[in-house]
Enzyme design. Structure first.
Site, PDB file in Angstrom:
ATOM      1  N   ASN A 307       0.843  -1.183   0.000  1.00  0.00           N
ATOM      2  CA  ASN A 307       0.000   0.000   0.000  1.00  0.00           C
ATOM      3  C   ASN A 307       0.886   1.244   0.000  1.00  0.00           C
ATOM      4  OD1 ASN A 307      -2.287   1.612   0.208  1.00  0.00           O
ATOM      5  ND2 ASN A 307      -2.339   1.531   2.435  1.00  0.00           N
ATOM      6  N   ASP A 334      10.506   1.560   2.917  1.00  0.00           N
ATOM      7  CA  ASP A 334       9.227   1.195   3.537  1.00  0.00           C
ATOM      8  C   ASP A 334       9.311  -0.244   4.058  1.00  0.00           C
ATOM      9  OD1 ASP A 334       6.632   1.204   4.464  1.00  0.00           O
ATOM     10  OD2 ASP A 334       5.694   1.201   2.476  1.00  0.00           O
ATOM     11  N   GLY A 353       2.761  -4.819   2.461  1.00  0.00           N
ATOM     12  CA  GLY A 353       4.153  -4.470   2.716  1.00  0.00           C
ATOM     13  C   GLY A 353       5.137  -5.581   2.475  1.00  0.00           C
TER      14      GLY A 353
END
Length: 485
Positions: A307, A334, A353
């Site tokens: 996301n 991330d 993720g």
């Protein structure tokens, strides 16, 4: 223990030097098998650069340490060449500065360590856990209380932890790990509290890190792939709406807004226009948006669910173009650890993720440098000096340190950077890179607790070989075949 690297290249000048690293950091140092941390090394073909910095990581500590911990996350960072990271606030409890209560999930870890806020717990992690982490880190505080999006955090709960506030009253750990940014990472700041959050940022001199997307349904990018998978899609304009809204907010308030993991051509175009206008806007993207598109979901399944979602092949090319033309200011991983069991739940239930710290340089080098879009120097700027400036750090200036030393006639005039002889050795944070090394990504050899990456089995190019923190070696995968004597 001391390591001397002969014939190593300085990243930005191309000068060949010898580098003397006086010692390993005994408490922090770790290495891989058949790798060395002392001796005289033939460093021909290796590059020395400022250590990488990552403005966007999730270490799941406290509250979800079955996925990752500060220990495993920092080890992963050091092995990826990182010397500093910014920890996002989606800890459990959330890092909003408020005192935790015993009935909250994750509160037992914080209270058991003798602290009553997540900020204090993370700042004093070394002390309370009897460890010495091999990476520096800053903290990002929540934009809303509990990251619930309903009420902006109270500045009084966290402003004391900022850099430059009442420094004389802080202990060493508090000085080392300040709060430097605001975010509700994982979702955009809701419109109802955006002005108050921006006022908090303006009042405290921090910047807003914005997850530039909001959607209530959908699991993957809307398009042919989502329809083929039979999974609800997320339109690309969900990102653009937040980007345009926050650009207008930056224009109105003058507050610096940093957009995380931008992924679409239309968002990059809006950011280009904002930058041309001189607005205080910066942005990052992540290795997976450069290397993958939504078509890869058909190959990797939920290992590639994230996301914002992986976008179209055209958006991937637009992301590369945005890096090449300077629209993208920096690269961030991330790094988002999850268990494989969680990832196996299917597209609707699996968490978003992937992990990225340990292969980010190799993946980006393969796509961007080998792909002919940028050169080695620019990649280091994107991974080291640009994020350092965002975080308020001073990336190590190797040439300035060299200017403090004399040329050594014993090395045919080649300069020697002896880290014991520089004025401030405690600030020398470096990465040693084999920019041309080809290697296979093997998640089973990662230092992270997690294995959720689609890059397993990829052949990539460019590899961090050692990480130096405060002039001392904290990680090495320099092969013993490099030893001269």
């Amino acid at each position: 223990m001391m390591i001397t690297l002969r014939n190593i290249t300085v990243w930005d000048t191309g000068e060949t030097i010898d580098l003397i690293v006086p010692e390993t950091d005994a408490r922090r140092f770790f290495h891989e098998s058949d790798c060395v941390g002392d001796g005289e090394i033939d460093a021909t073909g290796m590059t020395v650069a400022p250590g990488f910095e990552d403005p966007h990581v999730h270490f799941r500590d406290p509250g979800q340490t079955y996925k990752e911990s500060m220990v495993s996350g920092c080890a992963a960072a050091a092995s990826g060449g990182y010397v500093n990271v910014l920890i996002m606030p989606n800890t459990v409890p959330a890092m909003d500065g408020r005192k935790v209560t015993p009935d909250e999930p994750g509160a037992a870890e914080v209270l058991g360590a003798g602290y009553d806020t997540v900020i204090d717990f993370l700042q004093h992690y070394d002390e309370t856990h009897g460890t010495a982490l091999p990476v520096r880190y800053d903290l990002c505080v929540c934009a809303s209380k509990g990251r619930a999006g309903a009420e902006a955090t109270d500045v009084a709960d966290w402003q004391w932890y900022r850099r430059g506030v009442d420094e004389a009253a802080k202990d060493e750990a508090q000085l080392a790990h300040p709060v430097t940014a605001i975010s509700d990472d994982g979702s955009a700041v809701p419109a109802a509290i955006l002005d108050e959050v921006l006022a908090n940022a303006e009042r405290t001199g921090l910047y807003l890190i914005e997850h530039c997307e909001h959607h209530d349904t959908g699991a993957v990018n809307e398009g042919p792939v989502s329809r083929r998978l039979g999974v609800p899609g997320i339109p690309e304009d969900t990102e653009l709406r937040i980007v345009e809204r926050d650009i207008e907010a930056a224009r109105r308030t003058g507050v610096h807004v940093h957009f995380q993991h931008v992924s679409t051509a239309i968002s990059f175009e809006a950011i280009r226009r904002a930058k041309a206008e001189g607005l205080p806007i910066t942005c990052e993207t992540a290795p997976h948006y450069l290397a993958l598109c939504d078509e890869d979901l058909l190959r990797y399944g939920t290992l590639a669910k994230m996301n914002p979602p992986l976008r179209s092949a055209e958006d991937r090319l637009a992301t590369i173009a945005a890096v090449a033309d300077g629209t993208v200011d920096m690269l961030a991983t991330d790094h988002a650890p999850h268990t494989i069991d969680e990832k196996n739940l299917g597209f609707l239930e699996a968490p978003n993720g992937i992990i990225g710290l340990e292969c980010a340089y190799g993946v980006c080098h393969k796509v961007l440098v080998e792909g002919g879009h940028i050169d080695d120097r620019r990649l280091i700027e994107l991974m080291a000096t640009a994020p350092a400036r965002l975080l308020g750090h001073h990336p190590t200036d190797i040439t300035a340190m060299l200017d403090e030393t004399d040329r050594d006639p014993r090395t045919a005039g080649r300069r020697v950077l002896d880290l014991t002889a520089v004025e401030h050795p405690e600030t020398a944070d470096l990465v040693l890179l084999a920019t041309d090394e080809r290697w296979i990504v093997d998640p089973e050899r990662f230092h992270s607790n997690a294995r959720n990456t689609p890059f397993g089995g990829w052949e990539v190019s460019g590899r961090p070989l050692a990480t130096i923190l405060g002039s001392r070696l904290v990680f090495s995968r320099i092969p013993d075949s490099r030893i001269i004597r």
